[in-house]
Design an enzyme around this catalytic site. Sequence first.
Site, PDB file in Angstrom:
ATOM      1  N   ASP A   8      -9.593   6.369  17.326  1.00 36.47           N
ATOM      2  CA  ASP A   8      -8.589   5.306  17.391  1.00 36.47           C
ATOM      3  C   ASP A   8      -7.220   5.913  17.696  1.00 36.47           C
ATOM      4  O   ASP A   8      -6.938   7.050  17.297  1.00 36.47           O
ATOM      5  CB  ASP A   8      -8.505   4.567  16.054  1.00 36.47           C
ATOM      6  CG  ASP A   8      -9.756   3.750  15.748  1.00 36.47           C
ATOM      7  OD1 ASP A   8     -10.465   3.385  16.697  1.00 36.47           O
ATOM      8  OD2 ASP A   8     -10.014   3.495  14.557  1.00 36.47           O
TER       9      ASP A   8
ATOM     10  N   TYR B  70     -14.825  13.147   8.506  1.00 39.36           N
ATOM     11  CA  TYR B  70     -13.541  12.454   8.497  1.00 39.36           C
ATOM     12  C   TYR B  70     -12.918  12.502   7.104  1.00 39.36           C
ATOM     13  O   TYR B  70     -13.602  12.260   6.102  1.00 39.36           O
ATOM     14  CB  TYR B  70     -13.723  10.978   8.878  1.00 39.36           C
ATOM     15  CG  TYR B  70     -14.321  10.750  10.239  1.00 39.36           C
ATOM     16  CD1 TYR B  70     -13.512  10.591  11.359  1.00 39.36           C
ATOM     17  CD2 TYR B  70     -15.705  10.679  10.416  1.00 39.36           C
ATOM     18  CE1 TYR B  70     -14.068  10.373  12.620  1.00 39.36           C
ATOM     19  CE2 TYR B  70     -16.266  10.465  11.665  1.00 39.36           C
ATOM     20  CZ  TYR B  70     -15.439  10.308  12.765  1.00 39.36           C
ATOM     21  OH  TYR B  70     -15.997  10.099  14.011  1.00 39.36           O
TER      22      TYR B  70
ATOM     23  N   ASP C 268      -7.368  -1.579   9.464  1.00 39.94           N
ATOM     24  CA  ASP C 268      -6.468  -0.452   9.219  1.00 39.94           C
ATOM     25  C   ASP C 268      -5.045  -0.970   9.065  1.00 39.94           C
ATOM     26  O   ASP C 268      -4.797  -2.187   9.116  1.00 39.94           O
ATOM     27  CB  ASP C 268      -6.570   0.614  10.314  1.00 39.94           C
ATOM     28  CG  ASP C 268      -6.144   0.122  11.696  1.00 39.94           C
ATOM     29  OD1 ASP C 268      -5.496  -0.938  11.807  1.00 39.94           O
ATOM     30  OD2 ASP C 268      -6.461   0.816  12.679  1.00 39.94           O
TER      31      ASP C 268
ATOM     32  N   ARG D 106     -13.187   2.652   9.499  1.00 42.40           N
ATOM     33  CA  ARG D 106     -12.505   1.404   9.124  1.00 42.40           C
ATOM     34  C   ARG D 106     -13.475   0.406   8.490  1.00 42.40           C
ATOM     35  O   ARG D 106     -13.118  -0.331   7.581  1.00 42.40           O
ATOM     36  CB  ARG D 106     -11.821   0.787  10.347  1.00 42.40           C
ATOM     37  CG  ARG D 106     -10.574   1.543  10.799  1.00 42.40           C
ATOM     38  CD  ARG D 106      -9.965   0.917  12.038  1.00 42.40           C
ATOM     39  NE  ARG D 106     -10.793   1.111  13.218  1.00 42.40           N
ATOM     40  CZ  ARG D 106     -10.963   0.202  14.177  1.00 42.40           C
ATOM     41  NH1 ARG D 106     -10.401  -0.991  14.074  1.00 42.40           N
ATOM     42  NH2 ARG D 106     -11.701   0.478  15.228  1.00 42.40           N
TER      43      ARG D 106
END
Length: 302
Positions: A46, A74, A88, A179
């Site tokens: 993203d 992550y 987000d 997300r």
Amino acid sequence: MGRKKGREIHGWLIVDKPAGVGSTDVVGRVRWALDAKKAGHAGTLDPDATGVLAIALGEATKTVPILTDALKAYDFRVNWGAQTSTDDASGQVIDTADSRPDADQIRAALGAFVGDIMQVPPNVSAVKVDGERAYDLARDGEVLELAARPLWVESLELLTAGRDSADLRMVCGKGGYVRAIARDLGRALGCLGHVDHLRRIWSGPYEAADGIAFDRIDRANQAEIEAALLPLQSALADLPQMQATEMGAVRILNGNPGQVLGHAEFGAEVWVSRNGQPLCIGRYMGAEVQPSRVFNLGQATG
């Protein structure tokens, strides 16, 4: 005037992507800086996310599916108390909750998100719906009901917990949306949640700590960038390696099954080299490999 084709450059460049830059923009910058003929990337990040973005150049683009399938890790922060339109911090708040989970409650909820799970991607994502990207449809105001899709989550652990947020680390397979994990974890805990920030710390064999900074990707730094290039075969570390015989190499480079030395399970995906040069990815058929992707690195075929 026709567009200049660019240089034949083969290998991988690992970029530590900053926030505020799209993945395709990074690819474009790398290709421009190196005047490279061909470039692509493995695993979109993203625009607000940071960390490993692996850029494939030239024949290395044929190994992108291998890296796309590899595990990735992550680090991310979830803010509690609000669900947003994008899952987000960049989206609009669409729902709020007053409750807050403690560390024990968070840890107890994480087990449901490990192993083989089903995940509904965020509406603002690159998933295709009837040939169009979901994020384009969402921006046009369409209400989407995306289908759940399978995801392998190797691990999901709580790093730190505060009153209004928690820091977590996830290792997952292809197609995972952090997300969506934040959204679904917030729902499971009854407090709602969204991602505040996200960093991909490694992707397959590549680590963010080893990546070149985006602001160093400039034609003035071309020699520095080329020095940071990793060989095509660096993406193939998880595949068994075979050595082609002299005649096997000739046959493989012409797209035919070729004789190899080495052993793997019959039908396994392997990669083949000759004198240290990668020749192909293919299927091991017992003493021979049937190539599926042949690397054209300028090797002689006869």
